[in-house]
Design an enzyme around this catalytic site. Sequence first.
Site, mmCIF file in Angstrom:
data_model
loop_
_atom_site.group_PDB
_atom_site.id
_atom_site.type_symbol
_atom_site.label_atom_id
_atom_site.label_comp_id
_atom_site.label_asym_id
_atom_site.label_seq_id
_atom_site.Cartn_x
_atom_site.Cartn_y
_atom_site.Cartn_z
ATOM 1 N N GLU A 83 0.809 -1.228 0.000
ATOM 2 C CA GLU A 83 0.000 0.000 0.000
ATOM 3 C C GLU A 83 0.838 1.272 0.000
ATOM 4 O O GLU A 83 0.523 2.234 -0.709
ATOM 5 C CB GLU A 83 -0.968 0.007 1.195
ATOM 6 N N HIS B 213 -10.958 -5.368 8.755
ATOM 7 C CA HIS B 213 -11.537 -5.226 7.414
ATOM 8 C C HIS B 213 -12.915 -4.570 7.459
ATOM 9 O O HIS B 213 -13.709 -4.744 6.544
ATOM 10 C CB HIS B 213 -11.681 -6.591 6.727
#
Lengths: 333, 339
Positions: A64, A133
């Site tokens: 990321e 998540h």
Amino acid sequence: MSTPERVITYGEAVREAIAEEMRRDETVFFMGEDVAAAGGVFKVTVGLLDEFGEERVRDTPISEAGIMGAGVGAALTGMRPIVEIMFGDFITIAMDQIVNQAAKMCYMTGGQASVPLTIRTTIGAGRSSAAQHSQSLQAWLSHIPGVKVAIPSTPADLKGLLKTSIRDDNPTVIYEDKMMYGLKGPVPDDDDYTIPFGVADIKREGSDVTLVATSSMVHTALKAADMLDKEGVSVEVVDPRTLSPLDMDTIIRSVEKTSRAVVVDEAYRSYGVTGELASRIADEAFDYLDAPVKRVGAMDVPVPFSPGLEPETIPDEAKLVRTVQGLFHDVAV
Amino acid sequence: MSESLELITTSSDEGTLPLPEPQCREIYDKMLTIRRFEEAVLEIYTQGLMRGLAHLYIGQEASAVGICSALNDDDYLTSTHRGHGHLIAKGGKVDRMMAEMMGKVDGYNRGKGGTMHIADMSLGILGANGIVGGGMGMATGAALSGKMRGSGQVAVCFFGDGAINQGAFLESANLASIWSLPVLFVCENNHYGEYTAASDVTAVREHVAERAAGFDMPAMVVDGNDAVAVHQTAVEMVERARAGEGPCLIENKTYRYRGHHVGDGDPEKTYRTQEETDTWLAKDPIPRFARRMLKAGMVDEAELESIDADITKRVEDAVTFANDSPYPTADEVTDHVYA
């Protein structure tokens, strides 16, 4: 003369917005984890690789910070990247690149540099994805000057705001609720359809109380409004659509009309979007208020996995109804 | 050095100067400009004319100039908190830099960035950076951009030995390698990350450049105080990058003669020894290069003195320019938050 409309899903709105902008501007490209060959973990970008090829639709490593950094660098040098961060929780790994680099380049360079970077990411609990998540971390980047933040609740808002964001010369973040990708709604049938940032939308008109709601909570608020309507309480639902810039004028005008406000956002309740909105309403609409501004958010606990626990933590329509009822019980009507 | 790491250790033959005279003159001019500029920064900082932090590049001049003399004007560069040398080497103007040091409106960033954030987008200088490793992603993205636009531009990412231990290095080097991006990762190993010896905190056998093997990219260990060796290495790697053959890692071994930043005490009394510093002072890149120019008959002592006088005057003028420039007015404070 009204623009013809089509009914598409929230996920299709993402795909259409990206495809239209990539056709329109060859400097636009799209990259992220599993976005190309697999079409994304939520399958919303299926077909883009076929149309645009692997140069402009790029599968990246699970990296990321690296892909965000590459997005910032490409945006600084003539491209308009769209970077997908699969889960908003993972944006934490790329924070330096957004907060210290992208957000500050224009200011720190005295206006020399611009970073036309679009970041797409997901928020929202409700699918037993557990604590890493499921978070709704939209407050984090809304806190940073130099970043623009959109949080669309419908296919039309998503498409219009995403297209605007791709055309914008600043770093922008689009928070998409992962539970809404299948949500259907009408979208104007126009390749140049966009929605400006900083313009709230009244999703339902009412006269007794204003519910300011974001993303999936707009739909929760609309359900609560139906329930309250049966009790004779008329609810106005205001969707800010973008958190930065924030359209306070529309919110204040609504509160001026209703005299009561409840703010709802799916994020943790503390130090977040509801706190900011409630504080500004209390400050800027004090003279119109007949009751304290209330706020509803997720419990301040990590999002639990178990179907027996997760729903407890997320705001629902019953909680909103109770909160609104409380406003009328506390204050003589 | 283990051969399996395929490191090339480079320094040039001190007996020769295998570059054209105009280029040698430019390299010398740039290195000495950096030195005199940094000495002036030290002075204005000590006088209280500059606030914040001043991380001086003194001693490392051959690295910046050797690399940047291999670049085109439109090639990209990302720099570090110790960035003044990189900017001057890429063509940055000393007067506008000095004004930025003082937070003045005629500074490169209208006073909004200061020493750690100077940028000149027109020269491809994407900015110094206050975050260690902060420019790695940016350089990789600029290289991706150049590649996608087919412009032939390369990007140079300068960073220190400290940044090699940031995750940003791994992520950027990996991306650059899988996509064969035209980026030169240039590690200026000055042997100390702030006040800690790189050798104490970096898991390599001997050279930082060994890390390149993990990213399937070539690596070179260069005498970073030898402008010729740095330049020749850069020329070769820039050519390779432009040809689409991907990134590389260049480790320029060098030394900062001053501390981490101005006013942070005497390094020789705390974290390093006088003997070590003296060894490096004997390899000062500027007199070394001057000796070679003299030997090659390009200049004589008198001309070296006049070059120095010219540069010193230019830097003095820059200080005057900066002093004369006003601070930005308060109404500018909200400008440029957004483009």
